[in-house]
Enzyme design. Sequence first.
Site, PDB file in Angstrom:
ATOM      1  CB  SER A   1      -0.800  -0.451   1.306  1.00  0.00           C
ATOM      2  OG  SER A   1      -1.964   0.404   0.941  1.00  0.00           O
TER       3      SER A   1
ATOM      4  CG  ASP B   1      -7.187  -3.243  -1.877  1.00  0.00           C
ATOM      5  OD1 ASP B   1      -7.739  -3.040  -1.299  1.00  0.00           O
ATOM      6  OD2 ASP B   1      -6.089  -3.747  -2.621  1.00  0.00           O
TER       7      ASP B   1
ATOM      8  CG  HIS C   1      -5.671  -2.903   1.335  1.00  0.00           C
ATOM      9  ND1 HIS C   1      -4.916  -2.644   1.041  1.00  0.00           N
ATOM     10  CD2 HIS C   1      -5.101  -1.674   2.682  1.00  0.00           C
ATOM     11  CE1 HIS C   1      -3.900  -2.023   0.568  1.00  0.00           C
ATOM     12  NE2 HIS C   1      -4.261  -1.267   2.065  1.00  0.00           N
TER      13      HIS C   1
END
Length: 278
Positions: free
Chosen positions: A145, A221, A254
Amino acid sequence: MQRIEHHASHGGWQDVWRHESTVLGCTMNVGVYLPPQSANRPCPVLYWLSGLTCTEQNFITKANAQRYAAEHGVIVIAPDTSPRGDQVPDAEGYDLGKGAGFYLDATQAPWSAHYRMHDYVVNELPALVAAHFPATDARAISGHSMGGHGALVAALRNPGRYRSVSAFSPIVAPSQVPWGRKAFAAYLGDDESQWNAWDACELVATARERLPLRIDQGGDDEFFDTQLQSGRLLAACDAVDHPIDLRIRPGYDHSYYFISSFIGEHFIFHMRQLNQAR
Ligand SMILES: N[C@@H](CCC(=O)N[C@@H](CS)C(=O)NCC(=O)O)C(=O)O
Protein backbone atom coordinates in the site's frame (compact mmCIF):
# COMPACT_ATOMS: atom_id res chain seq x y z
CA MET A 1 21.73 0.12 18.58
CA GLN A 2 19.80 -1.65 21.32
CA ARG A 3 18.05 -4.98 20.79
CA ILE A 4 14.60 -4.78 22.39
CA GLU A 5 13.07 -8.05 21.07
CA HIS A 6 14.70 -11.41 20.34
CA HIS A 7 12.58 -14.38 19.22
CA ALA A 8 13.71 -17.70 17.75
CA SER A 9 11.86 -18.11 14.45
CA HIS A 10 12.19 -20.77 11.73
CA GLY A 11 15.73 -21.58 12.82
CA GLY A 12 16.80 -17.91 12.79
CA TRP A 13 16.00 -14.84 14.87
CA GLN A 14 13.26 -12.25 14.64
CA ASP A 15 14.65 -9.24 16.47
CA VAL A 16 13.58 -5.63 16.94
CA TRP A 17 16.32 -3.04 17.32
CA ARG A 18 15.96 0.50 18.66
CA HIS A 19 18.34 3.18 17.41
CA GLU A 20 18.81 6.93 17.17
CA SER A 21 18.16 8.09 13.60
CA THR A 22 20.26 11.08 12.56
CA VAL A 23 18.17 11.54 9.41
CA LEU A 24 14.80 11.51 11.22
CA GLY A 25 15.96 13.17 14.44
CA CYS A 26 14.23 10.63 16.67
CA THR A 27 14.42 7.14 18.13
CA MET A 28 13.25 4.41 15.76
CA ASN A 29 12.38 0.72 16.01
CA VAL A 30 13.26 -1.62 13.17
CA GLY A 31 12.45 -5.30 12.68
CA VAL A 32 15.45 -7.44 11.69
CA TYR A 33 15.07 -11.10 10.71
CA LEU A 34 18.35 -13.02 10.68
CA PRO A 35 17.98 -16.33 8.80
CA PRO A 36 19.88 -19.41 10.02
CA GLN A 37 22.37 -19.06 7.13
CA SER A 38 23.53 -15.70 8.48
CA ALA A 39 25.31 -17.47 11.34
CA ASN A 40 27.82 -18.81 8.78
CA ARG A 41 27.93 -16.32 5.92
CA PRO A 42 26.77 -12.87 4.88
CA CYS A 43 23.26 -12.87 3.37
CA PRO A 44 21.41 -10.59 0.94
CA VAL A 45 18.82 -8.19 2.33
CA LEU A 46 15.14 -7.62 1.58
CA TYR A 47 13.67 -4.32 2.79
CA TRP A 48 9.94 -4.30 3.57
CA LEU A 49 7.93 -1.07 3.84
CA SER A 50 4.55 -1.27 5.57
CA GLY A 51 1.42 0.75 4.95
CA LEU A 52 -0.74 3.35 6.70
CA THR A 53 -1.21 2.94 10.47
CA CYS A 54 1.56 0.33 10.70
CA THR A 55 4.69 0.12 12.83
CA GLU A 56 7.58 -2.30 12.46
CA GLN A 57 5.33 -4.88 14.14
CA ASN A 58 2.66 -5.52 11.49
CA PHE A 59 4.83 -7.29 8.93
CA ILE A 60 6.90 -9.28 11.42
CA THR A 61 3.83 -10.58 13.28
CA LYS A 62 1.35 -11.10 10.42
CA ALA A 63 3.07 -11.88 7.09
CA ASN A 64 4.78 -15.20 7.96
CA ALA A 65 7.78 -13.99 6.00
CA GLN A 66 10.26 -15.61 8.41
CA ARG A 67 9.48 -19.03 6.96
CA TYR A 68 10.55 -17.94 3.47
CA ALA A 69 13.47 -15.78 4.64
CA ALA A 70 14.83 -18.84 6.46
CA GLU A 71 14.29 -21.08 3.44
CA HIS A 72 16.10 -18.71 1.08
CA GLY A 73 18.71 -17.26 3.45
CA VAL A 74 17.81 -13.59 3.28
CA ILE A 75 17.86 -10.91 5.98
CA VAL A 76 14.59 -8.96 6.22
CA ILE A 77 14.60 -5.35 7.41
CA ALA A 78 11.18 -3.97 8.39
CA PRO A 79 11.27 -0.33 9.54
CA ASP A 80 8.50 1.76 11.08
CA THR A 81 6.35 3.88 8.74
CA SER A 82 7.18 7.36 10.08
CA PRO A 83 9.32 9.22 12.57
CA ARG A 84 8.09 8.85 16.16
CA GLY A 85 8.26 10.67 19.48
CA ASP A 86 6.78 13.68 21.26
CA GLN A 87 8.93 16.15 19.28
CA VAL A 88 7.59 14.82 15.94
CA PRO A 89 4.57 16.66 14.47
CA ASP A 90 1.36 14.72 13.88
CA ALA A 91 -2.06 15.37 12.34
CA GLU A 92 -5.65 14.32 12.83
CA GLY A 93 -6.49 11.18 10.89
CA TYR A 94 -4.57 7.98 10.13
CA ASP A 95 -3.37 9.11 6.69
CA LEU A 96 -1.03 12.00 7.59
CA GLY A 97 1.73 12.36 10.17
CA LYS A 98 2.72 9.49 12.42
CA GLY A 99 2.14 6.12 10.80
CA ALA A 100 1.88 7.86 7.42
CA GLY A 101 5.35 9.08 6.44
CA PHE A 102 4.83 8.18 2.74
CA TYR A 103 8.54 7.35 2.36
CA LEU A 104 9.42 10.78 1.02
CA ASP A 105 11.60 13.68 2.18
CA ALA A 106 9.24 16.48 3.21
CA THR A 107 10.05 20.04 2.19
CA GLN A 108 7.30 21.89 4.08
CA ALA A 109 7.13 23.07 7.71
CA PRO A 110 6.43 21.62 10.20
CA TRP A 111 7.08 18.24 8.54
CA SER A 112 10.47 18.79 6.94
CA ALA A 113 12.49 18.55 10.17
CA HIS A 114 11.64 14.88 10.79
CA TYR A 115 9.68 13.40 7.88
CA ARG A 116 12.59 12.14 5.78
CA MET A 117 11.65 8.48 5.43
CA HIS A 118 13.11 8.13 1.92
CA ASP A 119 16.58 9.19 3.03
CA TYR A 120 16.20 6.94 6.09
CA VAL A 121 15.21 3.83 4.12
CA VAL A 122 17.53 4.32 1.16
CA ASN A 123 20.66 5.61 2.94
CA GLU A 124 20.69 5.49 6.73
CA LEU A 125 19.21 2.02 7.22
CA PRO A 126 21.47 0.24 4.70
CA ALA A 127 24.53 1.82 6.36
CA LEU A 128 23.27 0.63 9.74
CA VAL A 129 22.60 -2.85 8.37
CA ALA A 130 26.08 -3.06 6.84
CA ALA A 131 27.68 -2.01 10.12
CA HIS A 132 25.75 -4.31 12.46
CA PHE A 133 24.56 -7.42 10.58
CA PRO A 134 26.13 -10.09 8.33
CA ALA A 135 24.75 -8.59 5.13
CA THR A 136 26.02 -8.57 1.56
CA ASP A 137 25.33 -5.50 -0.56
CA ALA A 138 22.69 -7.34 -2.64
CA ARG A 139 19.39 -5.57 -1.84
CA ALA A 140 15.76 -5.94 -2.85
CA ILE A 141 12.76 -3.90 -1.72
CA SER A 142 9.06 -4.56 -1.28
CA GLY A 143 6.10 -3.11 0.54
CA HIS A 144 2.37 -2.82 1.00
CA SER A 145 0.00 0.00 0.00
CA MET A 146 1.74 3.23 1.10
CA GLY A 147 4.81 1.00 1.53
CA GLY A 148 4.35 -0.38 -1.98
CA HIS A 149 4.50 3.21 -3.20
CA GLY A 150 7.62 3.67 -1.03
CA ALA A 151 9.31 0.59 -2.47
CA LEU A 152 8.58 1.55 -6.08
CA VAL A 153 9.78 5.12 -5.57
CA ALA A 154 12.91 4.03 -3.67
CA ALA A 155 13.86 1.69 -6.51
CA LEU A 156 12.98 4.07 -9.34
CA ARG A 157 14.82 7.03 -7.78
CA ASN A 158 17.97 5.06 -6.97
CA PRO A 159 19.23 3.06 -9.94
CA GLY A 160 21.76 0.43 -8.90
CA ARG A 161 20.64 0.36 -5.26
CA TYR A 162 18.23 -2.59 -5.53
CA ARG A 163 18.23 -5.69 -7.71
CA SER A 164 14.45 -6.07 -7.80
CA VAL A 165 11.30 -4.40 -6.51
CA SER A 166 7.88 -5.77 -5.66
CA ALA A 167 4.72 -4.55 -4.02
CA PHE A 168 1.40 -5.67 -2.61
CA SER A 169 -1.55 -3.38 -3.37
CA PRO A 170 0.66 -0.33 -3.93
CA ILE A 171 -0.49 3.28 -4.28
CA VAL A 172 1.03 3.63 -7.77
CA ALA A 173 -0.03 7.19 -8.61
CA PRO A 174 -0.15 9.13 -5.31
CA SER A 175 -0.51 12.47 -7.15
CA GLN A 176 -3.87 11.29 -8.51
CA VAL A 177 -5.60 9.72 -5.49
CA PRO A 178 -6.95 11.08 -2.16
CA TRP A 179 -4.39 9.46 0.21
CA GLY A 180 -1.46 10.69 -1.86
CA ARG A 181 -2.86 14.14 -2.68
CA LYS A 182 -3.50 14.89 1.01
CA ALA A 183 -0.03 13.72 2.06
CA PHE A 184 1.86 15.35 -0.83
CA ALA A 185 0.11 18.71 -0.33
CA ALA A 186 1.17 18.69 3.32
CA TYR A 187 4.69 17.27 2.96
CA LEU A 188 5.68 18.75 -0.42
CA GLY A 189 3.45 21.83 -0.78
CA ASP A 190 0.83 22.93 -3.28
CA ASP A 191 3.13 23.09 -6.33
CA GLU A 192 2.15 19.79 -7.93
CA SER A 193 5.16 19.82 -10.25
CA GLN A 194 7.20 18.88 -7.17
CA TRP A 195 5.10 15.78 -6.65
CA ASN A 196 6.29 13.96 -9.80
CA ALA A 197 9.59 13.08 -8.16
CA TRP A 198 7.67 10.92 -5.66
CA ASP A 199 5.13 9.32 -7.99
CA ALA A 200 5.93 5.85 -9.41
CA CYS A 201 3.87 6.39 -12.57
CA GLU A 202 5.79 9.60 -13.32
CA LEU A 203 9.18 8.12 -12.39
CA VAL A 204 8.80 5.02 -14.53
CA ALA A 205 8.44 7.20 -17.63
CA THR A 206 12.02 8.46 -17.20
CA ALA A 207 13.59 5.43 -15.48
CA ARG A 208 17.15 4.64 -16.57
CA GLU A 209 17.12 1.13 -15.13
CA ARG A 210 14.85 -1.74 -16.15
CA LEU A 211 14.51 -3.36 -12.74
CA PRO A 212 12.44 -6.56 -12.43
CA LEU A 213 9.07 -5.41 -11.02
CA ARG A 214 6.36 -7.62 -9.54
CA ILE A 215 2.99 -6.53 -8.13
CA ASP A 216 0.17 -8.49 -6.50
CA GLN A 217 -3.19 -6.79 -6.05
CA GLY A 218 -6.26 -8.22 -4.35
CA GLY A 219 -9.29 -8.18 -6.65
CA ASP A 220 -11.62 -7.48 -3.72
CA ASP A 221 -9.38 -4.85 -2.12
CA GLU A 222 -11.63 -2.10 -0.75
CA PHE A 223 -9.07 0.57 -1.81
CA PHE A 224 -8.37 -0.79 -5.32
CA ASP A 225 -10.41 1.71 -7.35
CA THR A 226 -10.16 4.77 -5.13
CA GLN A 227 -6.55 4.77 -3.88
CA LEU A 228 -4.39 2.07 -5.48
CA GLN A 229 -5.23 1.89 -9.20
CA SER A 230 -2.48 -0.48 -10.30
CA GLY A 231 -3.75 -0.28 -13.90
CA ARG A 232 -2.14 3.17 -14.08
CA LEU A 233 1.31 1.65 -13.48
CA LEU A 234 0.67 -1.07 -16.03
CA ALA A 235 -0.08 1.63 -18.62
CA ALA A 236 2.95 3.71 -17.61
CA CYS A 237 5.24 0.65 -17.86
CA ASP A 238 3.78 -0.44 -21.19
CA ALA A 239 4.37 3.04 -22.62
CA VAL A 240 8.13 2.78 -22.06
CA ASP A 241 8.56 -1.02 -22.23
CA HIS A 242 9.43 -1.25 -18.54
CA PRO A 243 9.01 -4.84 -17.29
CA ILE A 244 6.05 -5.41 -14.95
CA ASP A 245 4.40 -8.58 -13.72
CA LEU A 246 1.02 -7.49 -12.29
CA ARG A 247 -1.20 -10.19 -10.82
CA ILE A 248 -4.76 -9.46 -9.79
CA ARG A 249 -5.86 -11.99 -7.17
CA PRO A 250 -9.64 -12.48 -7.21
CA GLY A 251 -11.30 -12.57 -3.79
CA TYR A 252 -8.39 -11.15 -1.80
CA ASP A 253 -8.74 -7.92 0.21
CA HIS A 254 -6.21 -5.31 1.42
CA SER A 255 -5.18 -7.16 4.57
CA TYR A 256 -2.22 -9.19 5.75
CA TYR A 257 -4.25 -12.35 4.96
CA PHE A 258 -3.59 -11.39 1.34
CA ILE A 259 0.08 -10.59 1.92
CA SER A 260 0.78 -13.81 3.82
CA SER A 261 -0.85 -15.80 1.00
CA PHE A 262 1.57 -14.55 -1.66
CA ILE A 263 4.68 -13.39 0.21
CA GLY A 264 6.40 -16.70 -0.60
CA GLU A 265 6.11 -15.94 -4.32
CA HIS A 266 7.71 -12.54 -3.76
CA PHE A 267 10.69 -14.18 -2.02
CA ILE A 268 11.16 -16.49 -5.04
CA PHE A 269 10.93 -13.46 -7.36
CA HIS A 270 13.56 -11.50 -5.40
CA MET A 271 15.91 -14.44 -4.81
CA ARG A 272 16.25 -14.97 -8.56
CA GLN A 273 18.04 -11.60 -8.65
CA LEU A 274 19.69 -11.67 -5.22
CA ASN A 275 21.37 -15.04 -5.82
CA GLN A 276 23.00 -14.00 -9.11
CA ALA A 277 26.77 -13.63 -8.83
CA ARG A 278 27.98 -10.17 -9.92
N1 LIG B 1 -7.49 2.37 8.95
C1 LIG B 1 -7.76 2.63 7.58
C2 LIG B 1 -6.99 1.75 6.65
C3 LIG B 1 -5.66 1.40 7.14
C4 LIG B 1 -5.12 0.19 6.47
O1 LIG B 1 -5.82 -0.59 5.81
N2 LIG B 1 -3.84 0.01 6.66
C5 LIG B 1 -3.17 -1.10 6.03
C6 LIG B 1 -2.06 -0.53 5.19
S1 LIG B 1 -2.70 0.67 4.04
C7 LIG B 1 -2.57 -2.01 7.07
O2 LIG B 1 -1.63 -2.71 6.82
N3 LIG B 1 -3.14 -1.98 8.29
C8 LIG B 1 -2.57 -2.71 9.42
C9 LIG B 1 -2.82 -4.18 9.44
O3 LIG B 1 -3.66 -4.70 8.70
O4 LIG B 1 -2.10 -4.84 10.22
C10 LIG B 1 -9.21 2.42 7.32
O5 LIG B 1 -9.80 1.63 8.03
O6 LIG B 1 -9.71 3.02 6.37
